[in-house]
Write an enzyme that holds these catalytic residues in place. Sequence first.
Site, PDB file in Angstrom:
ATOM      1  N   GLY A   1       0.792  -1.220   0.000  1.00 25.04           N
ATOM      2  CA  GLY A   1       0.000   0.000   0.000  1.00 25.04           C
ATOM      3  C   GLY A   1       0.825   1.269   0.000  1.00 25.04           C
TER       4      GLY A   1
ATOM      5  NE  ARG B   1      -4.475  -0.931   2.669  1.00 23.77           N
ATOM      6  CZ  ARG B   1      -3.200  -0.898   3.026  1.00 23.77           C
ATOM      7  NH1 ARG B   1      -2.379  -1.875   2.647  1.00 23.77           N
ATOM      8  NH2 ARG B   1      -2.728   0.098   3.750  1.00 23.77           N
TER       9      ARG B   1
ATOM     10  CB  SER C   1      -3.480   6.140   5.217  1.00 18.59           C
ATOM     11  OG  SER C   1      -2.118   5.867   5.020  1.00 18.59           O
ATOM     12  CB  SER C   2       0.394   9.233   7.862  1.00 15.02           C
ATOM     13  OG  SER C   2       1.163   8.037   7.802  1.00 15.02           O
ATOM     14  CD  GLN C   3       0.752   3.885   3.684  1.00 13.68           C
ATOM     15  OE1 GLN C   3      -0.091   3.600   2.833  1.00 13.68           O
ATOM     16  NE2 GLN C   3       1.340   2.962   4.426  1.00 13.68           N
TER      17      GLN C   3
ATOM     18  CG  ASP D   1       3.111  -1.149  10.808  1.00 13.75           C
ATOM     19  OD1 ASP D   1       1.908  -1.399  10.628  1.00 13.75           O
ATOM     20  OD2 ASP D   1       3.807  -0.551   9.965  1.00 13.75           O
TER      21      ASP D   1
ATOM     22  NE  ARG E   1       3.905  -4.777  10.048  1.00  9.63           N
ATOM     23  CZ  ARG E   1       5.216  -4.763   9.937  1.00  9.63           C
ATOM     24  NH1 ARG E   1       5.947  -5.678  10.537  1.00  9.63           N
ATOM     25  NH2 ARG E   1       5.817  -3.822   9.212  1.00  9.63           N
TER      26      ARG E   1
END
Length: 432
Positions: A94, A123, A167-169, A312, A387
């Site tokens: 992602g 997503r 999301s910070s992405q 994470d 994860r």
Amino acid sequence: MDIIVNPISRLQGDIQALSSKNYTTRYLLVAALAEGTSTIYYPAHSEDSDAMRRCLRDLGATLDEDDTKIVIKGFGAQPVLQPASKQLDVGNAGAVLRFLMGIASLLPEVHFINAYPDSLGKRPHHDLIDALEQLGAEIQHQDGKLPITIKGGKLKGGAIRVSGNISSQYLSALLFLTPLLSEDSTIEVTDDLKSKVVVGQTLEVIREAGIIIEASEDLMSYRVPGNQRYAARTYRVQGDYPGSAAVLAAAAVLPSDVTLRGLTEDSKQGERAIVDVLRMMNVPLTHEDNVVRVQGTGQLSAVTFDGDAATDAVLAMVAAAVFADGTSRFYNVENLRYKECDRITDYLNELRKAGANVEERQAEIIVHGRPEGVEGGVEINAHYDHRVIMALSIVALRAKQPIRIKDAHHVAKSYPQYFDHLTALGAQVEWI
């Protein structure tokens, strides 16, 4: 492939931490955006970082690698989709998709395929799409999801608004892109900003590459001068806390003497908090000279923790809390729902199958610890999420009966050597 994880009585050994996936992908990108040759020492090898390597080659960068380093000749502000590369395949990564959606907007047209319809393909990316359209890109998408086609090449800087609620992405993608535009830009983050610590990592890497960005103290607004150029540099990747969190949590839930090397004490990785959380859970450990040593007793205390800055590592913390004495609470973690799977509902459903006593709220995970252990003896679904795979394996190590984890090979997304490292410490696993 599935894996059977057997219960064991002890972990012991000394291993080197994996190199950071987050820093590797960012260093690869800024090196490709530089006009010249950069060297990255000790880059991570995982499906995510390999996806970034593959896509950067497809955009015109030259990469040469040996056992210790990768040398990159960048394409600067002028990526060119190579004739043999009609589209970009980011795999199930992602962050790679979102970072490259920004850079791809410099090109006339780029198509991102949907290689993982049951994971990344689910997503949404609406907020980044909206921000890139504010800059002048035209984007075709499936209700914000892959496959995505970007028609750019004529971007103009200016005032940009982007939501940080999911999301910070999205913000990081804009921070990589906007210095290359002719005009100055301002970026205002609306709603909330998840994972601010990770934005700090992005800013750290961008600034190492010679780019000037003025950020407000709360990281909610930015001024980015245009017409900047990334400089070729030499970088060294630090150890990876997100992956190491699983190893440290595994050592914490069992009698152990485990040493993990290469974890910088002053790292900006938010997942460094795993060390502090395990200390709060009364796990005997030391952290000196970039070395963490856990001398676990298997006895843990419950904890309350704000997980937003250590996203994470939260699943590994939860796995440790399954065996703690008392009720643990991990709050401010709603963004876990928007990862490779819903890391709250999906993960907790599998923990219940193994025998854990857990509850969920929209932005919380509550764990009623069972120091006596869990039953196990079941097959559980990791939902193709690296994860989740690692976190479920922690629980399996202390279950009363073996646990079979489906599709465990997807751990390679971030930590290909994970089960090799566990085995070196004494774990008993069997690939099926």
